[in-house]
Scaffold this motif. Structure first.
Motif, PDB file in Angstrom:
ATOM      1  N   VAL A   1      -4.682  -3.771  -5.169  1.00  0.00           N
ATOM      2  CA  VAL A   1      -3.486  -3.297  -4.473  1.00  0.00           C
ATOM      3  C   VAL A   1      -2.959  -4.424  -3.601  1.00  0.00           C
ATOM      4  O   VAL A   1      -3.723  -5.056  -2.862  1.00  0.00           O
TER       5      VAL A   1
ATOM      6  N   PHE B   1      -8.014   4.365  -1.950  1.00  0.00           N
ATOM      7  CA  PHE B   1      -8.367   3.317  -2.907  1.00  0.00           C
ATOM      8  C   PHE B   1      -9.649   2.604  -2.469  1.00  0.00           C
ATOM      9  O   PHE B   1      -9.651   1.399  -2.201  1.00  0.00           O
TER      10      PHE B   1
ATOM     11  N   ILE C   1       2.867  -2.487  -3.242  1.00  0.00           N
ATOM     12  CA  ILE C   1       3.523  -1.500  -2.391  1.00  0.00           C
ATOM     13  C   ILE C   1       4.185  -2.214  -1.216  1.00  0.00           C
ATOM     14  O   ILE C   1       3.556  -3.036  -0.539  1.00  0.00           O
TER      15      ILE C   1
ATOM     16  N   VAL D   1      -6.568   1.618 -10.809  1.00  0.00           N
ATOM     17  CA  VAL D   1      -5.980   0.429 -10.178  1.00  0.00           C
ATOM     18  C   VAL D   1      -7.081  -0.513  -9.724  1.00  0.00           C
ATOM     19  O   VAL D   1      -7.981  -0.125  -8.977  1.00  0.00           O
TER      20      VAL D   1
ATOM     21  N   VAL E   1      -7.918  -4.930  -2.016  1.00  0.00           N
ATOM     22  CA  VAL E   1      -6.630  -4.711  -1.356  1.00  0.00           C
ATOM     23  C   VAL E   1      -6.206  -5.985  -0.648  1.00  0.00           C
ATOM     24  O   VAL E   1      -6.950  -6.530   0.178  1.00  0.00           O
TER      25      VAL E   1
ATOM     26  N   LEU F   1      -1.247  -2.661  -8.302  1.00  0.00           N
ATOM     27  CA  LEU F   1      -0.291  -1.796  -7.616  1.00  0.00           C
ATOM     28  C   LEU F   1       0.279  -2.577  -6.440  1.00  0.00           C
ATOM     29  O   LEU F   1      -0.468  -2.986  -5.543  1.00  0.00           O
TER      30      LEU F   1
ATOM     31  N   SER G   1     -10.786  -0.444  -4.971  1.00  0.00           N
ATOM     32  CA  SER G   1      -9.849  -1.495  -5.361  1.00  0.00           C
ATOM     33  C   SER G   1      -9.884  -2.626  -4.348  1.00  0.00           C
ATOM     34  O   SER G   1     -10.048  -2.399  -3.140  1.00  0.00           O
TER      35      SER G   1
ATOM     36  N   LEU H   1      -0.386  -4.804  -0.635  1.00  0.00           N
ATOM     37  CA  LEU H   1       0.246  -3.860   0.284  1.00  0.00           C
ATOM     38  C   LEU H   1       0.903  -4.587   1.460  1.00  0.00           C
ATOM     39  O   LEU H   1       0.230  -5.299   2.199  1.00  0.00           O
TER      40      LEU H   1
ATOM     41  N   LEU I   1       0.390   8.440  -4.361  1.00  0.00           N
ATOM     42  CA  LEU I   1      -0.228   7.339  -5.102  1.00  0.00           C
ATOM     43  C   LEU I   1      -1.712   7.574  -5.372  1.00  0.00           C
ATOM     44  O   LEU I   1      -2.311   6.864  -6.179  1.00  0.00           O
TER      45      LEU I   1
END
Length: 299
Positions: free
Chosen positions: A114, A137, A39, A111, A142, A37, A140, A116, A104
């Motif tokens: 991520v 999240f 973002i 996911v 990140v 994902l 996940s 971000l 989200l």
């Protein structure tokens, strides 16, 4: 607080050989290779998200979802037809609103990584969005990039978080000067990783990777062309893609830095040391990852 930073281990071929890429097998479907994902973005900088998203796919991730301000969602969907694109609520200035994170939240269970921050505007509303999103999240990996890293001002993070500052960003986040960071980047990286409880990738001609437990690595690259607009977005996406495939945060960060650097070397030989584009890096990733994986499998 003075932090003692021992010498960082070089990311040599012998060391990297201990960290094999996942062997998904010829029968693996896209689910097995992970869901990323990405973002970020704004009206002025939608391309940053595109660079990160494409890099994640070029890293071998199987699925891609992109979340951007609603006003640029359709353009991104046309730019990256391989992705699902979600338009999020935005302020009049184009920044993310905190309630957009709730939109989200239903994705969280599926996911793996991520990414971000690429192209995100620096605004208090965006940081409120980032903090809320992190709570949605918890399982996940990140990768925090660009203005999303400002969330550290609100407290420590989590070892599953990877931060990717350059010297100027590190100086701002650490309330010091760029000169101080450049004078002793290893100490800066270790201090930040310890304080923020995260894996920190301090980018530069010599990039340092530090974990919260004090473990450190370094990678020295002599490719000045990598210091160009969008290069950091591409690196963030590459690291996210590798994490989605199953590499741990520090290993995904290390391989991401190495593959990104090697791609720069390929383009420097093709075009010259300066003038190649960040968008051209991702096309080199699959071949470089395949070559590295092949070397690891040799008896």
């Amino acid at each position: 607080m003075k932090v003692h930073a021992p010498s960082a281990k070089a990311l040599t071929p012998a060391l990297l050989a201990r960290w094999p890429f996942p062997n998904h097998g010829v029968d693996a479907d896209k689910e097995a290779r992970g869901h990323v994902l990405v973002i970020g973005g704004s009206v002025e900088t939608p391309g940053a998200v595109a660079l990160a998203a494409i890099a994640a796919l070029r890293a071998g991730a199987g699925k891609l979802t992109v979340a951007v301000p609603a006003s640029v969602a359709q353009g991104l969907a046309l730019t990256i037809p391989e992705s699902r694109v979600i338009g999020l609520p935005q302020s009049t200035g184009g920044s993310f609103l905190a309630q957009g994170a709730d939109k989200l939240a239903p994705l969280a269970g599926g996911v793996d990584a991520v990414v971000l921050g690429p192209g995100m505007l620096d605004a208090p509303a965006s940081l409120a969005f980032v903090r809320k999103l992190l709570s949605h999240f918890p399982h996940s990996t990140v990768v925090l990039d660009a203005f999303a890293m400002g969330v550290v001002e609100q407290g420590a993070l989590d070892p599953r978080v990877i931060m990717t500052p350059h010297a100027g960003e590190m100086a701002k986040l650490s309330s010091t000067t760029k000169e101080a960071v450049c004078d002793d980047p290893l100490t800066s990286a270790v201090a930040a990783a310890t304080l923020w409880n995260a894996c920190v990738v301090l980018k530069g001609a010599c990039t340092f990777i530090a974990q919260a437990d004090g473990t450190t690595w370094r990678h020295e690259g002599a490719t000045p062309g990598l210091a160009t607009s969008g290069s950091g977005d591409t690196l963030a996406g590459l690291i996210g893609g590798l994490a989605a495939r199953g590499l741990t945060p520090p290993v995904a960060a290390a391989w991401g830095v190495v593959i990104h650097s090697r791609a720069g070397e390929v383009l420097a030989r093709r075009y010259g040391p300066l003038g190649f584009l960040a968008g051209e890096l991702s096309a080199e990733f699959p071949k470089l990852i395949h070559a590295a994986h092949h070397r690891q499998r040799r008896p």
